[in-house]
Enzyme design. Structure first.
Site: not given
Length: 417
Positions: A292, A284, A224, A183, A226, A294, A257, A324, A260
């Site tokens: 994003d 993820h 990955e 990433w 985004k 997390d 992810d 993640d 993302h």
């Protein structure tokens, strides 16, 4: 918990032809890749640490953060003791152990992760890996593999090649393939005047990285995407379309992810489409809040839907599940425990649905009964089944694990300097 509660709950599911014990047997063989960076707020152990950057931020200052590899492994052991099943640990390159020597990321070698491998062997854990293309002076302007400067690009290319070799080392030593995921933070804060050239450079960099032969028996490569991030609000070089196309064309894994994408995009809705064209996918799992951010994974509707897509499509061996998230405002061991247990809960919930019957209802056009059953199963006695699974796996039932974490905080975390 009462075995009577479990037996009564089991009968309710069995009337739909659902074999609860078979679900347990399947579930305990699905590893979750637990990310190490929740334990120290994505700090790592580099001798010359750079400030956290690349559109990544961790908020909160809860006491007890791990400040050494030994502390981080100790915390991971505690979390794993509270989570049912046998799992994996996901590392970033910044978690190398160099014995006080300043080692540039493009010079990292397997020897810098020998202690992680020794620990993983002791606890029968697989390891996954990520090159770290952020929090570094050569990524200060938010560009790495797509940078206009060929010298900076080459630095990060060499780092990614070194990382793939480390992943291969993990797989060979531990007898289970390492997923090495790339990433990058590359993008622009404001509207770009040229989108094609940075993407062309990224493609060429990836081609160079993957031109080095690595044994796929031991290492699997993933890329990955985004949508946007801090400092790259207007344009990200490695978009979903870019990496999906690159992965398909070059036989690499596409890693999704869950934080993302645009808030209206659901990763659960992407899985079935991508499984038709990809032998394997990687995840993820995070919890975005507006963007994003997390957050720690909760048992929300999207998590359940992701698990349903994996289970009802027979993809438990095709989708590699990792986590993640990073939250410094709560006990970090608790964060791991909550998030990982929720991922496993979601998978069990999916296994306890009459998926074949629901599919038949949809195919026959009986949407009324389909909707009714989907809603009724939300209040089936899932909790009793989950508690029994935890008991069988010798981990705390219900919220009892929290007592262990609070005791660990008192005895260990609060005594750290």
């Amino acid at each position: 918990m009462s075995s009577n509660q479990f037996e009564l709950a089991k009968k309710e599911y069995e009337q739909w032809g659902i074999n609860v014990e078979a679900a347990f047997a399947q579930l305990k063989n699905i590893p979750i890749s637990v990310h190490c960076w929740q334990g120290d707020d994505v700090a790592g152990f580099e001798v010359n640490k750079s400030e956290l950057s690349g559109g990544i931020d961790v908020t909160g200052n809860y006491p007890g953060k791990a400040t050494s590899p030994e502390e981080l492994r100790q915390d991971l052991e505690k979390a794993l003791s509270l989570i049912p099943g046998k799992h994996r640990i996901n590392l970033h390159a910044i978690y190398a152990e160099t014995d006080g020597e300043a080692v540039e990321r493009d010079q990292l070698e397997p020897k810098h992760f020998e202690k992680w491998v020794e620990w993983a062997k002791k606890h029968n854990l697989g390891l996954d890996f990520n090159p770290t293309l952020f929090s570094h002076e050569k990524a200060a302007d938010g560009l790495t593999l797509s940078h206009p400067d060929p010298n900076i690009r080459q630095y990060w290319i060499d780092h990614c090649i070194a990382s793939r070799k480390i992943g291969e080392y993990f797989g060979r030593e531990l007898g289970t393939p390492c997923l090495t995921n790339i990433w990058i933070p590359d993008g622009y804060k404001d509207t770009p005047s040229d989108r094609l050239t940075p993407r062309k450079r990224l493609k060429e960099s990836l081609d160079q990285i993957f031109s080095v032969t690595i044994d796929e028996t031991y290492n699997l490569d993933a890329v990955e995407s985004k949508l946007f991030g801090i400092g790259s609000e207007s344009f990200v070089v490695g978009s979903h379309e870019f990496y999906l196309s690159y992965a398909l064309k070059n036989n690499k894994l596409c890693l999704l992810d869950t934080g993302h994408y645009h808030p209206t995009e659901m990763v659960s809705n992407k899985l079935s489409a991508m499984l038709l064209f990809n032998e394997k996918l990687a995840l993820h799992v995070s919890r975005p809040v507006r963007w994003d951010s997390d957050h720690v994974v909760t048992l929300d509707d999207e998590l359940k839907e992701i698990a349903l897509e994996i289970v009802r499509n027979g993809a438990t061996e095709k989708v590699m599940i990792g986590l993640d998230f990073f939250d410094g405002s709560i006990n970090r061991v608790a964060a791991w425990t909550i998030g990982t247990r929720n991922m496993i809960k979601a998978l069990l919930f999916a296994m306890l649905m009459p998926n074949d019957h629901l599919r038949e209802l949809q195919e026959s056009g009986n949407y009324t009964r389909r909707l009714a059953l989907l809603e009724e199963f939300k209040t089936y006695p899932f909790g009793a089944i989950w508690n029994e699974y935890c008991e069988q796996m010798n981990v705390p039932v219900k919220e009892q694990w929290l007592n262990d974490v609070e005791q660990y905080e008192k005895e260990v975390l609060l005594n750290r300097k």
